[in-house]
Design a protein around this motif. Structure first.
Motif, PDB file in Angstrom:
ATOM      1  N   ILE A  15       0.837  -1.201   0.000  1.00  0.00           N
ATOM      2  CA  ILE A  15       0.000   0.000   0.000  1.00  0.00           C
ATOM      3  C   ILE A  15       0.872   1.252   0.000  1.00  0.00           C
ATOM      4  CG2 ILE A  15      -1.926  -1.148   1.172  1.00  0.00           C
ATOM      5  CD1 ILE A  15      -1.008   0.320   3.768  1.00  0.00           C
ATOM      6  N   SER A  16       0.280   2.360  -0.364  1.00  0.00           N
ATOM      7  CA  SER A  16       0.977   3.648  -0.347  1.00  0.00           C
ATOM      8  C   SER A  16       0.825   4.283   1.044  1.00  0.00           C
ATOM      9  CB  SER A  16       0.376   4.582  -1.396  1.00  0.00           C
ATOM     10  OG  SER A  16      -0.950   4.930  -1.019  1.00  0.00           O
ATOM     11  N   TYR A  17       1.567   5.350   1.278  1.00  0.00           N
ATOM     12  CA  TYR A  17       1.400   6.074   2.540  1.00  0.00           C
ATOM     13  C   TYR A  17       0.014   6.710   2.625  1.00  0.00           C
ATOM     14  CZ  TYR A  17       5.965   5.421   4.624  1.00  0.00           C
ATOM     15  OH  TYR A  17       7.064   4.864   5.233  1.00  0.00           O
ATOM     16  N   ASP A  18      -0.550   7.106   1.495  1.00  0.00           N
ATOM     17  CA  ASP A  18      -1.919   7.643   1.505  1.00  0.00           C
ATOM     18  C   ASP A  18      -2.910   6.582   1.974  1.00  0.00           C
ATOM     19  OD1 ASP A  18      -1.120  10.146   0.628  1.00  0.00           O
ATOM     20  OD2 ASP A  18      -1.553   9.734  -1.482  1.00  0.00           O
ATOM     21  N   GLU A  19      -2.712   5.350   1.532  1.00  0.00           N
ATOM     22  CA  GLU A  19      -3.585   4.259   1.974  1.00  0.00           C
ATOM     23  C   GLU A  19      -3.374   3.953   3.458  1.00  0.00           C
ATOM     24  OE1 GLU A  19      -4.276   1.403  -1.785  1.00  0.00           O
ATOM     25  OE2 GLU A  19      -2.161   1.870  -1.363  1.00  0.00           O
ATOM     26  N   LEU A  20      -2.153   4.122   3.952  1.00  0.00           N
ATOM     27  CA  LEU A  20      -1.890   3.958   5.380  1.00  0.00           C
ATOM     28  C   LEU A  20      -2.708   4.967   6.177  1.00  0.00           C
ATOM     29  CD1 LEU A  20      -0.456   3.001   7.949  1.00  0.00           C
ATOM     30  CD2 LEU A  20       1.495   4.447   7.293  1.00  0.00           C
ATOM     31  N   ILE A  21      -2.757   6.191   5.712  1.00  0.00           N
ATOM     32  CA  ILE A  21      -3.548   7.235   6.392  1.00  0.00           C
ATOM     33  C   ILE A  21      -5.021   6.832   6.431  1.00  0.00           C
ATOM     34  CG2 ILE A  21      -4.309   9.645   6.319  1.00  0.00           C
ATOM     35  CD1 ILE A  21      -1.327   9.188   7.115  1.00  0.00           C
ATOM     36  N   GLU A  22      -5.530   6.280   5.347  1.00  0.00           N
ATOM     37  CA  GLU A  22      -6.927   5.831   5.315  1.00  0.00           C
ATOM     38  C   GLU A  22      -7.169   4.735   6.357  1.00  0.00           C
ATOM     39  OE1 GLU A  22      -7.862   4.661   1.296  1.00  0.00           O
ATOM     40  OE2 GLU A  22      -7.318   6.627   0.512  1.00  0.00           O
ATOM     41  N   ILE A  23      -6.223   3.817   6.508  1.00  0.00           N
ATOM     42  CA  ILE A  23      -6.347   2.751   7.503  1.00  0.00           C
ATOM     43  C   ILE A  23      -6.350   3.340   8.910  1.00  0.00           C
ATOM     44  CG2 ILE A  23      -5.179   0.744   8.525  1.00  0.00           C
ATOM     45  CD1 ILE A  23      -4.254   0.052   5.629  1.00  0.00           C
ATOM     46  N   ILE A  24      -5.464   4.288   9.149  1.00  0.00           N
ATOM     47  CA  ILE A  24      -5.417   4.942  10.465  1.00  0.00           C
ATOM     48  C   ILE A  24      -6.737   5.622  10.763  1.00  0.00           C
ATOM     49  CG2 ILE A  24      -4.365   6.840  11.775  1.00  0.00           C
ATOM     50  CD1 ILE A  24      -1.713   6.125  10.300  1.00  0.00           C
ATOM     51  N   GLU A  25      -7.299   6.309   9.782  1.00  0.00           N
ATOM     52  CA  GLU A  25      -8.548   7.055   9.986  1.00  0.00           C
ATOM     53  C   GLU A  25      -9.744   6.149  10.233  1.00  0.00           C
ATOM     54  OE1 GLU A  25      -8.657   9.565   6.507  1.00  0.00           O
ATOM     55  OE2 GLU A  25      -7.529  11.155   7.517  1.00  0.00           O
ATOM     56  N   ARG A  26      -9.771   4.958   9.664  1.00  0.00           N
ATOM     57  CA  ARG A  26     -10.941   4.113   9.816  1.00  0.00           C
ATOM     58  C   ARG A  26     -10.893   3.213  11.066  1.00  0.00           C
ATOM     59  NH1 ARG A  26      -9.558   1.446   4.610  1.00  0.00           N
ATOM     60  NH2 ARG A  26      -8.262  -0.336   5.126  1.00  0.00           N
ATOM     61  N   ASN A  27      -9.771   3.203  11.755  1.00  0.00           N
ATOM     62  CA  ASN A  27      -9.637   2.393  12.959  1.00  0.00           C
ATOM     63  C   ASN A  27      -9.640   3.256  14.202  1.00  0.00           C
ATOM     64  OD1 ASN A  27      -9.040  -0.609  12.278  1.00  0.00           O
ATOM     65  ND2 ASN A  27      -7.953   0.583  10.737  1.00  0.00           N
ATOM     66  N   GLU A  28     -10.479   2.897  15.160  1.00  0.00           N
ATOM     67  CA  GLU A  28     -10.556   3.662  16.410  1.00  0.00           C
ATOM     68  C   GLU A  28      -9.338   3.453  17.294  1.00  0.00           C
ATOM     69  OE1 GLU A  28     -14.188   2.968  18.513  1.00  0.00           O
ATOM     70  OE2 GLU A  28     -15.391   3.164  16.713  1.00  0.00           O
ATOM     71  N   LYS A  29      -8.786   2.262  17.266  1.00  0.00           N
ATOM     72  CA  LYS A  29      -7.671   1.935  18.141  1.00  0.00           C
ATOM     73  C   LYS A  29      -6.419   1.658  17.307  1.00  0.00           C
ATOM     74  CE  LYS A  29     -10.746  -0.392  21.357  1.00  0.00           C
ATOM     75  NZ  LYS A  29     -11.081  -1.675  21.965  1.00  0.00           N
ATOM     76  N   SER A  30      -5.272   2.057  17.866  1.00  0.00           N
ATOM     77  CA  SER A  30      -4.003   1.793  17.210  1.00  0.00           C
ATOM     78  C   SER A  30      -3.027   1.217  18.216  1.00  0.00           C
ATOM     79  CB  SER A  30      -3.396   3.078  16.629  1.00  0.00           C
ATOM     80  OG  SER A  30      -4.220   3.577  15.600  1.00  0.00           O
ATOM     81  N   ILE A  31      -2.226   0.262  17.767  1.00  0.00           N
ATOM     82  CA  ILE A  31      -1.196  -0.342  18.570  1.00  0.00           C
ATOM     83  C   ILE A  31       0.086  -0.279  17.761  1.00  0.00           C
ATOM     84  CG2 ILE A  31      -0.397  -2.466  19.691  1.00  0.00           C
ATOM     85  CD1 ILE A  31      -3.396  -3.325  19.737  1.00  0.00           C
ATOM     86  N   GLY A  32       1.165   0.135  18.372  1.00  0.00           N
ATOM     87  CA  GLY A  32       2.412   0.199  17.626  1.00  0.00           C
ATOM     88  C   GLY A  32       3.611   0.219  18.517  1.00  0.00           C
TER      89      GLY A  32
END
Length: 94
Positions: free
Chosen positions: A77-94
């Protein structure tokens, strides 16, 4: 559903631990050295895929390390698609 970001290779034990958190419906994104998991080694990535998590690798990071799309076992995926994934998920783990 959560987004899990992995930026280190399997040489960093924390990456392996973070993989264990992924469950069905989660989206795992491999960035920086984490994209090396997209090569299929170590086999931990197959466990995550088997649990029903979606796994992606950032194309730019993968190609920068000398690999092509044909080398990846997961979608790139592109970095733009990464941003879309971040936006659609309420929780993030990293």
């Amino acid at each position: 559903m959560a987004m899990i970001l992995i930026k280190y290779s399997d040489e960093n034990p924390i990456s392996m631990d973070i993989f264990d958190l992924a469950k069905e419906g989660d989206e795992v994104v491999l960035i920086q050295d984490g994209v090396l998991f997209a090569l299929g080694e170590p086999p931990k990535i197959y466990e995550v895929l088997g649990r029903g998590a979606k796994v992606y690798a950032v194309r730019e990071d993968f190609e920068t390390r000398g690999y092509g799309e044909e080398d990846s076992i997961v979608p790139l995926i592109s970095y733009d698609e990464l941003i879309e994934i971040i936006e659609r998920n309420e929780k993030s783990i990293g």
